[in-house]
Design a protein around this motif. Structure first.
Motif, PDB file in Angstrom:
ATOM      1  N   ALA A   1      83.175  -2.526  75.095  1.00 12.06           N
ATOM      2  CA  ALA A   1      81.928  -1.180  75.508  1.00 12.06           C
ATOM      3  C   ALA A   1      81.297  -1.233  76.308  1.00 12.06           C
ATOM      4  O   ALA A   1      81.087   0.318  77.018  1.00 12.06           O
ATOM      5  CB  ALA A   1      80.755  -1.823  73.972  1.00 12.06           C
ATOM      6  N   ASP A   2      80.580  -2.363  77.600  1.00 11.39           N
ATOM      7  CA  ASP A   2      80.655  -1.791  78.419  1.00 11.39           C
ATOM      8  C   ASP A   2      81.475  -1.532  79.691  1.00 11.39           C
ATOM      9  O   ASP A   2      81.679  -0.863  80.670  1.00 11.39           O
ATOM     10  CB  ASP A   2      79.702  -2.899  79.310  1.00 11.39           C
ATOM     11  N   GLN A   3      82.686  -2.034  79.482  1.00 12.02           N
ATOM     12  CA  GLN A   3      83.946  -0.543  80.680  1.00 12.02           C
ATOM     13  C   GLN A   3      83.745   0.428  79.955  1.00 12.02           C
ATOM     14  O   GLN A   3      83.942   1.087  80.556  1.00 12.02           O
ATOM     15  CB  GLN A   3      85.316  -1.715  79.627  1.00 12.02           C
TER      16      GLN A   3
ATOM     17  N   ASP B   1      81.432 -10.917  71.754  1.00 19.47           N
ATOM     18  CA  ASP B   1      81.224 -10.914  73.134  1.00 19.47           C
ATOM     19  C   ASP B   1      81.864 -10.090  73.849  1.00 19.47           C
ATOM     20  O   ASP B   1      81.861  -9.020  74.884  1.00 19.47           O
ATOM     21  CB  ASP B   1      81.579 -12.053  73.998  1.00 19.47           C
ATOM     22  N   ILE B   2      83.545  -9.636  73.788  1.00 21.90           N
ATOM     23  CA  ILE B   2      85.005  -9.528  73.565  1.00 21.90           C
ATOM     24  C   ILE B   2      84.179  -7.885  73.171  1.00 21.90           C
ATOM     25  O   ILE B   2      84.531  -6.889  74.427  1.00 21.90           O
ATOM     26  CB  ILE B   2      86.361 -10.056  73.394  1.00 21.90           C
ATOM     27  N   ARG B   3      83.964  -7.755  72.167  1.00 20.44           N
ATOM     28  CA  ARG B   3      83.331  -6.293  71.840  1.00 20.44           C
ATOM     29  C   ARG B   3      82.244  -5.972  72.602  1.00 20.44           C
ATOM     30  O   ARG B   3      82.088  -4.398  72.747  1.00 20.44           O
ATOM     31  CB  ARG B   3      83.239  -6.383  70.350  1.00 20.44           C
TER      32      ARG B   3
ATOM     33  N   ALA C   1      80.348  -2.382  82.901  1.00 18.62           N
ATOM     34  CA  ALA C   1      81.007  -4.016  83.136  1.00 18.62           C
ATOM     35  C   ALA C   1      80.011  -4.311  84.796  1.00 18.62           C
ATOM     36  O   ALA C   1      80.846  -4.191  85.216  1.00 18.62           O
ATOM     37  CB  ALA C   1      82.163  -3.340  82.521  1.00 18.62           C
ATOM     38  N   ALA C   2      79.401  -4.796  84.728  1.00 21.61           N
ATOM     39  CA  ALA C   2      78.659  -5.779  85.951  1.00 21.61           C
ATOM     40  C   ALA C   2      77.926  -6.315  85.324  1.00 21.61           C
ATOM     41  O   ALA C   2      77.436  -6.755  84.268  1.00 21.61           O
ATOM     42  CB  ALA C   2      78.531  -4.174  87.181  1.00 21.61           C
TER      43      ALA C   2
ATOM     44  N   MET D   1      72.228  -9.992  86.917  1.00 15.80           N
ATOM     45  CA  MET D   1      71.425  -8.868  85.984  1.00 15.80           C
ATOM     46  C   MET D   1      72.061  -7.441  85.456  1.00 15.80           C
ATOM     47  O   MET D   1      71.342  -6.383  87.192  1.00 15.80           O
ATOM     48  CB  MET D   1      70.333  -9.243  85.044  1.00 15.80           C
ATOM     49  N   GLN D   2      72.344  -6.665  84.390  1.00 16.57           N
ATOM     50  CA  GLN D   2      72.668  -5.373  84.404  1.00 16.57           C
ATOM     51  C   GLN D   2      70.970  -4.496  84.189  1.00 16.57           C
ATOM     52  O   GLN D   2      70.156  -5.509  83.901  1.00 16.57           O
ATOM     53  CB  GLN D   2      73.301  -4.720  83.204  1.00 16.57           C
TER      54      GLN D   2
END
Ligand code: BEZ
Ligand code: FE
Length: 306
Positions: free
Chosen positions: A86-88, A80-82, A93-94, A284-285
Motif C-alpha cells: 500500500a505504501d509503494q 506487513d507485506i500488505r 515507501a520510505a 520515520m515517515q
C-alpha cells in the motif's frame, strides 16, 4: 427442521439474520465458513480430525499462544507485506522497514532520557551498545521520540512470558535527546524458540517445522506527527537469519557489528573494556493522520477500539 445437504446448510449459516449486525463481521465470517466447509469436504476431514483440531484451538486459546501461531503461519508478515504494498502504491515507501511486532511486547517499561542499560546492570553475554539517531524522512533529527526496546534473555526468554524473569527485565523506553540521539547497553541476545510441549510446538512438530527465530531486538518508536514505527534489528551470523519461523527478517534490518570498540566515552554505561557496537538510525515517515501516530502496540490498539 428439514433435511439439508451441504450447500443448503452453508446457505442457511451464511444468511441467518435477525438484526443488521456488523456487515464487515458478517462478510468475513461468511467467507471463512465457506472456505472451511469446502476444506472439510474436499480434504475429507474425519469427525475425529475435526474435533482434535477444535481441542487444539481451545488449548491454544487457554495457553495465550495465538500470537505464536499467527506469526509462524505467516500472517504477521503478510500484514506487513500488505502495508508495504500500500505504501509503494501511495508513493510513500520510505524510512526504516517495518518488521512484525510479535506477541511479546509489554507496555509500560521504565523510561530514561537518551541512554539506558536495557540489561539493568547485570552483565551477561557479549557487551553490546546500540546507538544512533531517530530521523524523519527529510533527515531531520526527531527530538523526544519515545523508543521501546525489548529483547530475549540469554536463553531466549522474554520477561512477562518466561518464568523466573523480573517485571520489565530487558525492556526499556528511551526518549531521544534534542538531536534525536539514543543509545543503550545490553548484551547480544540469542534467538528465540517456541515453548516445547505446548499447543504451538504440537502444530510445528506435526508440520515438520522448527520454531526458531534468529537473534533480534525489537523497537517501537513513536513521535508526534510521525508514523509509528514497529521494527526489529537482526544480529548478523545467526544460523536462522534466513530461516526465521516468523518470516520476519529483512535485509535492511541486519545491523553491522563493530567489535573491540574502545571504551572511552562509554563510561556512563559502565563500560571499561573493549566492546561490540552497532550504529543504526531509525528513519520515520511523516504521519498522514493521527491514527498513524498511535502510541499503542497492536493488541492495545484493537482492544481500545472494542
Ligand atoms: C519474537 O519476536 O520473539 C516472536 C515473534 C513471533 C512469534 C514468537 C516470538
Ligand atoms: Fe522477539
Amino acid at each position: 427442521m428439514a433435511e439439508l445437504n451441504q450447500a443448503q446448510l452453508l446457505e442457511l449459516v451464511n444468511t441467518k439474520q435477525i438484526a443488521a449486525g456488523n456487515p464487515r463481521a458478517r462478510a468475513l465470517t461468511q467467507r471463512i465458513v465457506t472456505d472451511l466447509f469446502k476444506t472439510i469436504d474436499e480434504m475429507d476431514v474425519t469427525p475425529d480430525e475435526f474435533w482434535k483440531a477444535m481441542d487444539w484451538l481451545s488449548r491454544l486459546g487457554q495457553s495465550g499462544q495465538v500470537g505464536l501461531i499467527t506469526a509462524g503461519l505467516g500472517f504477521d508478515r503478510l500484514i506487513d507485506i500488505r502495508m508495504d504494498e500500500a505504501d509503494q502504491k501511495a508513493g510513500r515507501a520510505a524510512g526504516t522497514p517495518r518488521a512484525i511486532e510479535g506477541p511479546l511486547f509489554v507496555a509500560g517499561a521504565p523510561t530514561t532520557q537518551w541512554e539506558t542499560r536495557v540489561d539493568e546492570g547485570e552483565p551477561k553475554g557479549e557487551i553490546f551498545v546500540m546507538e544512533g539517531q531517530v530521523l524523519d524522512t527529510d533527515g531531520q533529527p526527531v527530538a523526544n521520540a519515545m523508543m521501546d526496546v525489548w529483547h530475549a534473555n540469554e536463553v531466549g526468554g522474554y520477561s512477562h512470558f518466561f518464568p523466573g524473569m523480573k517485571p520489565y527485565e530487558l525492556r526499556r523506553r528511551i526518549e531521544t535527546d534534542a538531536q534525536g540521539h539514543y543509545r543503550f547497553r545490553s548484551f547480544l541476545p540469542p534467538g528465540y524458540g517456541i515453548p516445547p510441549n505446548s499447543p504451538t510446538s504440537e502444530l510445528f512438530e506435526a508440520l515438520g517445522r522448527h520454531g526458531k527465530r534468529p537473534a533480534h531486538i525489537h523497537f517501537l518508536v513513536v513521535a508526534p506527527g510521525l508514523r509509528t514505527l514497529t521494527t526489529q534489528i537482526n544480529i548478523p551470523g545467526d544460523t536462522y537469519i534466513d530461516d526465521d519461523f516468523a518470516f520476519a527478517t529483512r535485509d535492511g534490518l541486519i545491523v553491522e557489528l563493530e567489535k573491540n570498540v574502545a571504551p572511552t566515552g562509554y563510561e556512563s554505561l559502565g563500560i571499561t573494556a573493549p566492546f561490540t557496537r552497532s550504529r543504526f538510525n531509525f528513519v520515520m515517515q511523516k504521519a498522514l493522520n493521527e491514527d498513524e501516530t498511535s502510541p499503542a502496540a497492536r493488541m492495545a490498539r484493537v482492544t481500545a477500539q472494542a
